[in-house]
Design an enzyme around this catalytic site. Sequence first.
Site, PDB file in Angstrom:
ATOM      1  N   LYS A 276       0.846  -1.184   0.000  1.00 26.10           N
ATOM      2  CA  LYS A 276       0.000   0.000   0.000  1.00 26.10           C
ATOM      3  C   LYS A 276       0.888   1.242   0.000  1.00 26.10           C
ATOM      4  O   LYS A 276       1.848   1.311   0.760  1.00 26.10           O
ATOM      5  CB  LYS A 276      -0.908  -0.051   1.242  1.00 26.10           C
ATOM      6  CG  LYS A 276      -2.189   0.709   1.075  1.00 26.10           C
ATOM      7  CD  LYS A 276      -3.249   0.265   2.064  1.00 26.10           C
ATOM      8  CE  LYS A 276      -4.360   1.295   2.070  1.00 26.10           C
ATOM      9  NZ  LYS A 276      -5.560   0.837   2.755  1.00 26.10           N
ATOM     10  N   GLU A 360     -20.387  -4.957   8.485  1.00 24.99           N
ATOM     11  CA  GLU A 360     -21.267  -4.206   9.387  1.00 24.99           C
ATOM     12  C   GLU A 360     -22.372  -5.080   9.957  1.00 24.99           C
ATOM     13  O   GLU A 360     -22.785  -4.911  11.109  1.00 24.99           O
ATOM     14  CB  GLU A 360     -21.872  -3.011   8.641  1.00 24.99           C
ATOM     15  CG  GLU A 360     -20.891  -1.895   8.331  1.00 24.99           C
ATOM     16  CD  GLU A 360     -19.929  -2.193   7.175  1.00 24.99           C
ATOM     17  OE1 GLU A 360     -20.164  -3.170   6.430  1.00 24.99           O
ATOM     18  OE2 GLU A 360     -18.936  -1.444   7.025  1.00 24.99           O
ATOM     19  N   ARG A 388     -25.800  -1.103   5.695  1.00 27.92           N
ATOM     20  CA  ARG A 388     -25.547  -2.503   5.407  1.00 27.92           C
ATOM     21  C   ARG A 388     -26.144  -3.448   6.452  1.00 27.92           C
ATOM     22  O   ARG A 388     -26.117  -4.655   6.269  1.00 27.92           O
ATOM     23  CB  ARG A 388     -24.026  -2.750   5.397  1.00 27.92           C
ATOM     24  CG  ARG A 388     -23.333  -2.369   4.140  1.00 27.92           C
ATOM     25  CD  ARG A 388     -23.582  -3.428   3.088  1.00 27.92           C
ATOM     26  NE  ARG A 388     -23.110  -3.013   1.787  1.00 27.92           N
ATOM     27  CZ  ARG A 388     -21.891  -3.266   1.306  1.00 27.92           C
ATOM     28  NH1 ARG A 388     -21.029  -3.935   2.026  1.00 27.92           N
ATOM     29  NH2 ARG A 388     -21.569  -2.873   0.104  1.00 27.92           N
TER      30      ARG A 388
HETATM   31  N1  HTL Z   1     -17.469  -0.418   5.060  1.00 22.66           N
HETATM   32  C1  HTL Z   1     -17.940  -0.595   3.805  1.00 22.66           C
HETATM   33  C2  HTL Z   1     -19.117  -1.499   3.573  1.00 22.66           C
HETATM   34  N2  HTL Z   1     -17.381   0.025   2.776  1.00 22.66           N
HETATM   35  C3  HTL Z   1     -16.317   0.826   2.961  1.00 22.66           C
HETATM   36  N3  HTL Z   1     -15.822   1.425   1.884  1.00 22.66           N
HETATM   37  C4  HTL Z   1     -15.785   1.028   4.242  1.00 22.66           C
HETATM   38  C5  HTL Z   1     -16.404   0.387   5.273  1.00 22.66           C
HETATM   39  C6  HTL Z   1     -14.628   1.976   4.518  1.00 22.66           C
HETATM   40  N4  HTL Z   1     -13.444   1.642   3.741  1.00 22.66           N
HETATM   41  C7  HTL Z   1     -13.010   2.331   2.620  1.00 22.66           C
HETATM   42  S1  HTL Z   1     -11.610   1.637   1.987  1.00 22.66           S
HETATM   43  C8  HTL Z   1     -11.539   0.466   3.223  1.00 22.66           C
HETATM   44  C9  HTL Z   1     -12.611   0.613   4.106  1.00 22.66           C
HETATM   45  C10 HTL Z   1     -12.811  -0.229   5.291  1.00 22.66           C
HETATM   46  C11 HTL Z   1     -10.416  -0.546   3.267  1.00 22.66           C
HETATM   47  C12 HTL Z   1     -10.450  -1.444   2.097  1.00 22.66           C
HETATM   48  O1  HTL Z   1      -9.386  -2.348   2.189  1.00 22.66           O
HETATM   49  P1  HTL Z   1      -8.950  -3.160   0.906  1.00 22.66           P
HETATM   50  O2  HTL Z   1      -8.306  -2.073  -0.068  1.00 22.66           O
HETATM   51  O3  HTL Z   1      -7.940  -4.138   1.325  1.00 22.66           O
HETATM   52  O4  HTL Z   1     -10.149  -3.690   0.221  1.00 22.66           O
HETATM   53  P2  HTL Z   1      -6.932  -1.241   0.138  1.00 22.66           P
HETATM   54  O5  HTL Z   1      -7.301   0.098   0.690  1.00 22.66           O
HETATM   55  O6  HTL Z   1      -6.374  -1.103  -1.229  1.00 22.66           O
HETATM   56  O7  HTL Z   1      -6.025  -2.009   1.018  1.00 22.66           O
HETATM   57  C13 HTL Z   1     -13.592   3.496   2.005  1.00 22.66           C
HETATM   58  O8  HTL Z   1     -14.595   4.016   2.425  1.00 22.66           O
HETATM   59  C14 HTL Z   1     -12.951   4.101   0.823  1.00 22.66           C
END
Ligand code: HTL
Length: 618
Positions: A276, A360, A388
Site C-alpha cells: 500500500k 457491518e 448494510r
Molecule cells: N465499510 C464498507 C461497507 N465500505 C467501505 N468502503 C468502508 C467500510 C470503509 N473503507 C473504505 S476503503 C476500506 C474501508 C474499510 C479498506 C479497504 O481495504 P482493501 O483495499 O484491502 O479492500 P486497500 O485500501 O487497497 O487495502 C472506504 O470508504 C474508501
Amino acid sequence: MLDGIEGPQDLKRLSERELGELVEELRSEIIRVTAQTGGHLASSLGAVELIVALHRVFDSPRDKILFDVGHQAYAHKLLTGRRDRFHTLRQEGGISGFTKVSESPHDAITVGHASTSLANALGMALARDVKGEDYKIVAVIGDGALTGGMALAALNKIGELGKDILIILNDNEMSISPNVGALNRYFRSLQVQRWVQGAEATGKKVLERISPKLYGLADRAKEAAKLLVHQENPFYAWRLRYVGPVDGHDLRGLIYLLEHLKALEGPTILHIVTKKGYGYKVAEEDPVKWHGVGPFDPKAPQGSKKKGYSWSLAFGDALVELAQTDERIYAITPAMREGSGLTEFAERFPERYVDVGIAEDVAVTTGAGLALSGMRPVVAIYSTFLQRAVDQVIHDVAIENLNVIFAIDRAGLVGADGPTHHGVFDISILRAIPNLKILAPKDAAELRAMLKAAFEVGGPVAIRYPRGQTDPVQPGLWPEIEWGRWEIVKEGDEVAILAFGKTLGYALEAAGDDPRVAVVNARFIKPLDEAMLRALVARGMRILTVEDHQLCGGFGSAVLEALEAMGRSVPVRRLGLPDRFTGQGKIERLHQKAGIDAAGIRRALAEMGVKPVLAFGE
Ligand code: HTL
Ligand code: MG
C-alpha cells in the site's frame, strides 16, 4: 507518455520500456493531484502496475473491469479518457473518487462501499452467458473487501456455477488499518510474502500445470493436485482455480500472466501481493495515515494535519472513560478503528475491543450476542455503513430491546466522498424501528451526556453525530441530560426552529437576536419531546424544522406525524435534503445549496412571514 493516452487502446502499442515510464508518470500525477484534492492515495498508488497490466491485456469497456470499493482506481481514471478532468477529483461537479457508471463507460460499477464487486460480476456473468455473449469479466478486490460477507457469499455462488470470472485479489495486508480475519491470517501463515515470486516464473508454472481441460476433470483430488502452484489452494473449497501469490508490482510478469489467464475459462483467483502506498516513501511507511488524506504539501509530505478535536475522538475519549469504571463495556468496529476514534480504546482495553472486518452486519449482530450475554456493547459505525446492517438492527437487536448502543459517526453530508458515503438515511430508516431511541448531540459535552445516559436507560440507543470538529471537553466532566427533553436555546414567540446537531448552529445564526424566532435543540429525534412540541403549538408558534438528512421520512416528517397524532394543524415548514442524491463537494457548500445553512433558514423564515428587520442604513 500519459499525454498520448486517450484510452486503453493506446496502451497496446507501447513498448515494455514505455509502459514502465507510464507507470512512473501515473504515480506522479496521482500524487500531484491528490496533494491538491485529497483522496485515497495509498490504495491508488499500490494498484498502478495492476491497472496498467489490466488495460494492456483486456479490452475495456467490452471486457468488464470491476473495482471493489473503487477507491484504488485513480490510474484507471487517468487511462480511460479522464486525464483532463482528473484535477477535479472529489471536487464539486468534478469526477468521483470512486468508479461511477454514469461517469465513464469504462467504470463497470458504481461503488464506494466494499465487497460488492463479486456479486456484480456474478450478475454480469449470468447476463453474458444467458445472452450468449463473449467477453471477460475481471473483478479487482482488496484483502480488506474480501472480509465482507457479501464478497464471500458471492464467491460461494461463483464457484458453484463455475462462471468465467477472473478475480484479482489485491493483497496488501491492509484494510484501512491492518487487515483482520482467518483468511488473512491463513495467507500470512502461508508466508505469502516469502513465496511471492516473479509473475512470469509463476505464469510458466501455471501453464505447465493448468489447462482448461485439466480443470474440467471430474477427479477432484487429481484436479487439486494439478491446480496447486504452491502447496495449498486457499480457495479449493470454493472450487476456484488459484494462482499465486505473485508480485503485484512486477508489470512485465503481470502482463505475461494475465495474457495467459485471459485464455483460460472458469472462475479463477489471481492472488497478487502489493504494498500500500508503493512508490511514495511516506505512504509506504505509514499506509494508515495515507489511506485517505486531505490536501497536503507534496514537497514536505506530512499528511493532512488533523485540526482541532473531532466528533470521533469526543466519542472515543468518552467511551474510554466510561469503560474504566464499567467492565461490561465492549467496543465493536467494522474495520474503522481510526475513523471511529477507537484507537486509544483498542490499546487500553484490547480484551474488550473487536474489529470484525468490513462486515457491518456482523458488527451489529455480534453486539446482539454480547448484549444477550450481559455485556454493554457499543457498535461504532458510520451512518452510511450502517445501511448494510438494517435487518440486524431490527431482527437481532431491536425485537428483544437489547442493550446495544450505536455510535453513528459521519451522520449528515460528508463532503468529498459524495453520494456513496453521505450519512443521510439513518433517521428515516431507524425511526421506523420500535424500541430504538435516536439522539443527536449539539456538541461534545452533550455527546458525553447522551452516551452516559444511554447506558443508564438501556435498550437500543442510536447517537448520531457529524463528520468534522467539535469543541474539546474536559476529561472527567459528565454533564447531565434530561432524558427525552428538548432544550430551548433561544426564546422567541412567532416561529420555533427545531434543529439538532450541525443545523442547530445554523439556526442560531439565522435567528440572531430576533425576538420573533425561538430556537430549539431537538436532540431527541425518537421519541420526540412531544410535551414541548405541544407547548410550542399551544403558544401559537409556527414550526420550522431543519435537518442535515433526507426530507423523506426524516425528522421533519416525524414532527408532522406527531402533530397529526395530536390533532393539531399548525403551519410547518421543513428544510432538509431533497429527494435526490446529493453530489460531492465541500460540506458547507452542499448545505448552502440544499438551503439548510443560516441563509437558507433566513429565507424560509421570510417565507413564513418573519421578514428580516432592516438595520439602519440597509
Ligand atoms: N465499510 C464498507 C461497507 N465500505 C467501505 N468502503 C468502508 C467500510 C470503509 N473503507 C473504505 S476503503 C476500506 C474501508 C474499510 C479498506 C479497504 O481495504 P482493501 O483495499 O484491502 O479492500 P486497500 O485500501 O487497497 O487495502 C472506504 O470508504 C474508501
Ligand atoms: Mg488491502
